[in-house]
Scaffold this active site. Structure first.
Site, short mmCIF file in Angstrom:
data_model
loop_
_atom_site.label_atom_id
_atom_site.label_comp_id
_atom_site.label_asym_id
_atom_site.label_seq_id
_atom_site.Cartn_x
_atom_site.Cartn_y
_atom_site.Cartn_z
N MET A 110 62.18 45.64 27.28
CA MET A 110 61.08 44.90 27.89
C MET A 110 60.42 45.76 28.95
SD MET A 110 62.54 41.00 28.05
CE MET A 110 60.94 40.23 28.21
N GLY A 169 66.71 55.13 39.47
CA GLY A 169 66.66 53.79 40.03
C GLY A 169 67.36 53.64 41.37
N GLY A 226 66.94 45.84 26.24
CA GLY A 226 66.09 45.10 25.30
C GLY A 226 64.69 45.66 25.18
N VAL A 259 79.58 65.57 36.24
CA VAL A 259 79.50 66.35 37.48
C VAL A 259 80.44 65.74 38.51
CG1 VAL A 259 78.00 67.00 39.41
CG2 VAL A 259 77.17 67.16 37.04
N HIS A 300 70.56 45.51 35.60
CA HIS A 300 69.48 46.20 36.29
C HIS A 300 69.91 46.71 37.67
CE1 HIS A 300 66.63 43.29 33.91
NE2 HIS A 300 67.07 44.27 33.16
N GLU A 319 74.81 65.31 30.75
CA GLU A 319 74.94 63.88 30.47
C GLU A 319 76.41 63.54 30.26
OE1 GLU A 319 75.06 60.18 29.75
OE2 GLU A 319 73.06 60.99 30.21
N GLY A 328 64.42 58.43 34.87
CA GLY A 328 63.97 59.37 35.88
C GLY A 328 64.25 60.81 35.52
N GLU A 350 63.58 35.90 31.14
CA GLU A 350 63.41 36.31 29.76
C GLU A 350 63.89 35.18 28.85
OE1 GLU A 350 65.65 39.74 28.82
OE2 GLU A 350 64.95 40.92 30.54
N ASN A 362 61.81 43.45 34.74
CA ASN A 362 62.67 44.51 34.20
C ASN A 362 62.25 45.84 34.80
OD1 ASN A 362 62.07 42.26 32.27
ND2 ASN A 362 63.92 43.08 31.33
#
Length: 552
Positions: free
Chosen positions: A171, A521, A169, A299, A493, A90, A71, A408, A531
């Site tokens: 996918m 997410g 992976g 942060v 996930h 980051e 994102g 998977e 995924n």
């Protein structure tokens, strides 16, 4: 590979082997969006086009993006293309400097100091093999994979410039159109499948394995065995798109380039063929000349500034995790893109401690694990899965409509013959957890319970109980402990915690504090049916287009 060649190969693969229903049209439409980002061939030069200038304390920036995953990378690129300077921070490293072995990333079978985020012992998803524990002591270092333990679950997250794209992976699955309403009920599905999924697939460089090559190559014997067993039990095996450079994979197998996926590289990064965000969205963003990135910056506070905008406090870290400096900057707008867990934890703390008091009570809610659960099956001796297994999955078993599971067919790249089939299942698990502030302990906690994984196990069993009965095989019990069938302790996930149209408006604007946005997410309430990173990317494309058009 040229974009034309990529799209041709993708279209040919789709026509010969259907995979996830409704996705073929997405890949076929990718060509419509190809001019949105540089081609893969451009990315190597684009990545070094702009030197990183560290963010200085006291600076004022038009846009600060917290995190460099899917994102955040979309937001940075599109804002920069609109003429807006962007600074990204980051928490992890840049991952652009080789180690003493000449490689940037450590091998999956040989974890070292680069492998884990500030741990002194590895925490592999498979804790045991053939009855022996496989974790080992490592030096404490700001490594690439965070195994964050909270609330009865281990959440695996990428740490570094590129976020989860460094360790997944690859996918790249677009959900079935008929499932979309359950994933993001407030979003126009027609718009997503017509515009934003194609744009995301183009930007990510999505492709599909050559099905003819797949049939003969040794490194996908494990997948062919998985297909045979699935089909003999009446389940469809589907080819799944990916962001690996499949021409490079063919050269790996031929021995004409350094081995990467064929050498098992995945869990702790991939040194060659995978098109992580460093090679796609982030390369394009930095090539604009308007995006800079400060790695190893964490942060801690975001609060309204007296002069407008937001005061952001961050800590600069060294590679041992020690704080070397504290910086305060002002940002006109702030995008939270630290991943589902990172964004949710930060927002919950900022609300509870009064830094952002007008955030609503939906912040921290709706978190899920995408129904992740793992298992292995012990095959017969006449069904070897291969000593050499490419670490990039390319197929799965679809029982979503009938049993609530998509599995998977995953590699188990040990370098020896295991006669094992291994699977990561995504299931329709309804359970959702909440982040909350523990004032006494001074930390954010998650109330997930391991028992909430039982629906995922039950849904996965709709596939594997039937396969075992048909094949006369059993589950492996040596992968997640000394006698444990299901890997129900983890997720790759994480989703939710700042849900779209609840904690935010329908485009990710946080309620109560204009100029603050969520674009990762955390917006997706717990499950994508496949995924999730293509959906995260496509939703970010949708949201940032609206934000640029209306807010800037």
């Amino acid at each position: 590979m040229s974009d034309k060649g990529l799209h041709s190969k993708m279209s040919r693969g789709v026509s010969r082997r259907g995979f996830i229903a409704g996705t073929g049209s997405i890949l076929g439409a990718v060509a419509l969006a190809v001019n949105a980002t540089p081609t893969h061939a451009d990315s190597a030069t684009a990545a070094s086009a702009v030197p990183n200038a560290p963010l200085e304390s006291g600076a004022r920036v038009p846009v600060l993006v917290i995190g460099t995953g899917y994102g955040g990378s979309v937001a940075a690129l599109r804002l920069a293309q609109a003429g807006v300077p962007v600074h990204m921070v980051e928490m992890g490293m840049a991952w652009d400097t080789p180690g003493s072995d000449g490689k940037i990333f450590a091998n999956t079978t040989k974890p070292d100091y680069r492998s884990y985020w500030l741990r002194t012992r590895t925490k592999a998803p498979l804790s045991n093999f053939l009855g022996f524990p496989i974790d080992k002591d490592v030096p404490r270092y700001t490594g690439i994979l965070d195994a964050e333990e909270m609330g009865g679950i281990i959440v695996y997250q990428g740490r570094g410039v590129g976020g989860g794209s460094l360790v997944n992976g690859g996918m790249a699955v677009t959900p079935k159109r008929q499932n979309f309403a359950a994933i993001l009920p407030s979003v126009d599905a027609e718009e997503m499948y017509r515009t934003y999924y194609p744009r995301a697939n183009a930007g990510l460089g999505v492709g599909l394995v050559d099905p003819d090559w797949f049939e003969t190559v040794d490194c996908y014997q494990f997948a062919r065995v998985g297909r045979k067993h699935a089909q003999r039990s009446g389940f469809p095996f589907v080819f799944v798109p990916d962001v690996y450079d499949w021409d490079y994979m063919k050269q790996e197998v031929a021995g004409t380039v350094p081995k990467s996926a064929v050498d098992g590289e995945i869990l702790y990064g991939n040194n060659a063929g995978k098109k992580s965000l460093q090679k796609t969205y982030l390369a394009a963003a930095r090539a604009t000349g308007k995006v800079s990135i400060s790695p190893l910056h964490r942060v801690t506070t975001v609060s309204p500034s007296d002069g407008g905008g937001y005061t952001v406090v961050m800590e600069q870290l060294d590679t041992g995790g020690a704080i070397t400096a504290t910086k305060t900057v002002t940002a006109d707008r702030v995008f939270f893109a630290a991943g589902s867990v990172g964004t949710s934890k930060l927002l919950v703390r900022l609300k509870a401690t009064g830094a952002l008091p007008r955030l609503n009570d939906e912040v921290g809610k709706g978190w899920g694990d995408n129904g992740n659960v793992m298992c292995g099956r012990a095959n017969h001796m006449w069904d070897p899965t291969g000593k050499v297994q490419a670490s990039i999955p390319c197929g799965g078993i679809d029982n979503w409509d009938a049993g609530g599971a998509f599995a998977e067919v995953a590699p188990l790249p040990t370098g020896i013959e295991t006669y094992a089939s291994f699977y990561l299942s995504i299931t329709k698990n309804p359970n959702r957890a909440q982040f909350s502030w523990n004032a006494a302990a001074g930390r954010v906690e998650l109330n997930w319970q391991t028992a909430w994984k039982q629906p995922s196990i039950d849904m996965a069993k709709t596939i594997f109980d039937k396969i075992n009965a048909k094949e006369g095989t059993i589950y492996r019990t040596d992968l997640f402990g000394t006698s444990k069938v299901w890997g129900d302790h983890l997720t790759y996930h994480p989703l939710g915690g700042a849900v779209l149209d609840k904690a935010t408006d329908n485009y990710g604007r946080l309620h109560g504090h204009p100029g603050l946005y969520v674009i990762d997410g955390a917006l997706i309430p717990g499950n994508t049916s496949v995924n999730p990173f293509v959906t995260i990317t496509a939703l970010a494309e949708r949201n940032i287009e609206k934000i640029i058009a209306t807010d800037l």
